[in-house]
Design an enzyme around this catalytic site. Structure first.
Site, short mmCIF file in Angstrom:
data_model
loop_
_atom_site.label_atom_id
_atom_site.label_comp_id
_atom_site.label_asym_id
_atom_site.label_seq_id
_atom_site.Cartn_x
_atom_site.Cartn_y
_atom_site.Cartn_z
CG ASP A 12 -1.78 1.23 1.34
OD1 ASP A 12 -2.53 1.48 0.37
OD2 ASP A 12 -1.71 1.96 2.33
CB SER A 13 0.18 4.77 -0.70
OG SER A 13 -1.04 4.81 0.02
CB CYS A 75 -2.65 1.22 -2.58
SG CYS A 75 -2.77 2.97 -2.93
CB THR A 77 -4.21 5.47 -5.45
OG1 THR A 77 -5.17 6.14 -4.62
CG2 THR A 77 -3.64 6.44 -6.46
CD GLU A 154 -2.58 8.31 7.14
OE1 GLU A 154 -1.54 8.88 7.51
OE2 GLU A 154 -2.62 7.53 6.17
CB CYS A 187 -10.14 5.38 -0.42
SG CYS A 187 -8.71 6.05 0.45
CG HIS A 189 -7.09 6.04 4.81
ND1 HIS A 189 -6.26 5.44 3.88
CD2 HIS A 189 -6.27 6.67 5.69
CE1 HIS A 189 -5.00 5.69 4.19
NE2 HIS A 189 -4.98 6.45 5.28
N1 DGL Z 1 -4.09 3.91 -0.02
C1 DGL Z 1 -4.69 4.99 -0.79
C2 DGL Z 1 -5.90 4.44 -1.55
O1 DGL Z 1 -6.50 3.46 -1.19
C3 DGL Z 1 -5.10 6.16 0.09
C4 DGL Z 1 -3.93 6.94 0.64
C5 DGL Z 1 -3.10 7.60 -0.46
O2 DGL Z 1 -3.57 8.55 -1.09
O3 DGL Z 1 -1.99 7.15 -0.66
O4 DGL Z 1 -6.27 4.99 -2.56
#
Ligand code: DGL
Length: 279
Positions: A12-13, A75, A77, A154, A187, A189
């Site tokens: 993940d990011s 992730c 994204t 966060e 997403c 989060h």
């Molecule tokens: N993990 C990212 C997502 O699910 C969210 C956080 C980010 O922008 O890196 O899109």
């Protein structure tokens, strides 16, 4: 029946992908998970497709050092930007979060309109719309970026926080007027804000959590390949991050639902070039 005791790699990011790990642990508690969170370069959600694709390749290549039997792109994204590229590039089976979420959304919609909330980059990539239309062409898809949700989670704000309620009303109010049958939490989060999101979109929309659907898809892929572990009860989660392991431990607990114990920092040199730092 065959089995495969190698790990599942997840990247993940940053911290958010732990919501996907939580669902994987729920469904496949005996599997070993190696997680990489690119905390040095988070967020991906406001970056270009080119940049996210380059990062996603590096994240995958880091995980390949652990010889995983499958890689999960937790992730949204990175899945939206790079899943086709990663699938073509690497031999290991790769499962993103967009397609499982899209498939469940189509199933739950019965052909009625679907709304998707995600980061700016995910919305701009149009990946959810394409994945939904690949299953059922012509279905109406509304998309909305909700970037401030990521920071709010966060920061430790929960679904009953007045700021989250206000954000949810602002982001989801216009979508609610469009009367979608389904809302996809696109997403990592957003599952943490689920009650506020549900209140803001209203009871007529069913919520689809891409993390839950992804865990179900991973279980199905491993079953089909006879690649589940036979080490019953072994389980385990090892995390690597590219920056600030302390924050990852503290904030990660809320995403995972229990404490994140085993976290190792990987320096840029190690990450890009070679061995893994194991101190
Ligand atoms: N993990 C990212 C997502 O699910 C969210 C956080 C980010 O922008 O890196 O899109």
């Amino acid at each position: 029946m065959g089995h495969d005791n190698r790990c599942i790699g997840v990247f993940d990011s940053g911290i958010g992908g732990l919501t996907v790990v939580r669902e994987l642990q729920r469904r496949l508690p005996s599997e070993t998970v190696v997680y990489f969170g690119d905390t040095a370069r988070v967020p991906y959600g406001i970056k270009s497709i080119q940049a996210v694709t380059a990062f996603a390749r590096q994240d995958c290549e880091f995980l390949l050092r652990f010889d995983p039997k499958l890689i999960v792109v937790a992730c949204n994204t990175a899945s939206a930007a790079a899943i086709d590229d990663l699938e073509q590039r690497y031999d290991v089976p790769i499962c993103g979060v967009v397609r499982p979420g899209a498939m469940e959304a189509v199933r739950a919609s019965g052909g009625r309109p679907i709304a998707v909330i995600a980061t700016e980059a995910t919305v701009n990539s149009d990946a959810y719309r394409r994945a939904i239309h690949a299953v059922r062409p012509g279905i109406i898809v509304h998309q909305r970026a909700c970037p401030l949700f990521v920071g709010a989670v966060e920061e430790g704000r929960s679904a009953d926080d007045p700021i989250v309620e206000a954000l949810a009303a602002d982001y989801l109010g216009p979508l609610r007027l469009l009367q979608p049958a389904v809302l996809v939490l696109g997403c990592t989060h957003y599952p943490l804000l689920r009650p506020a999101i549900a209140r803001a979109i209203g009871p007529a929309a069913a919520l689809v959590d891409s993390a839950e659907q992804t865990a179900a898809t991973v279980a199905a892929i491993l079953e089909r390949r006879h690649a589940l572990t036979d080490r019953s009860g072994a389980g385990g989660l090892t995390c690597y991050v590219s920056d600030n392991p302390q924050r990852f431990r503290e904030v990660g607990q809320r995403f995972l639902g229990h404490s994140v114990v085993d976290v190792t920092w990987v320096s840029p040199e190690e990450f890009l070039a070679g061995e893994v730092h194991t101190v």
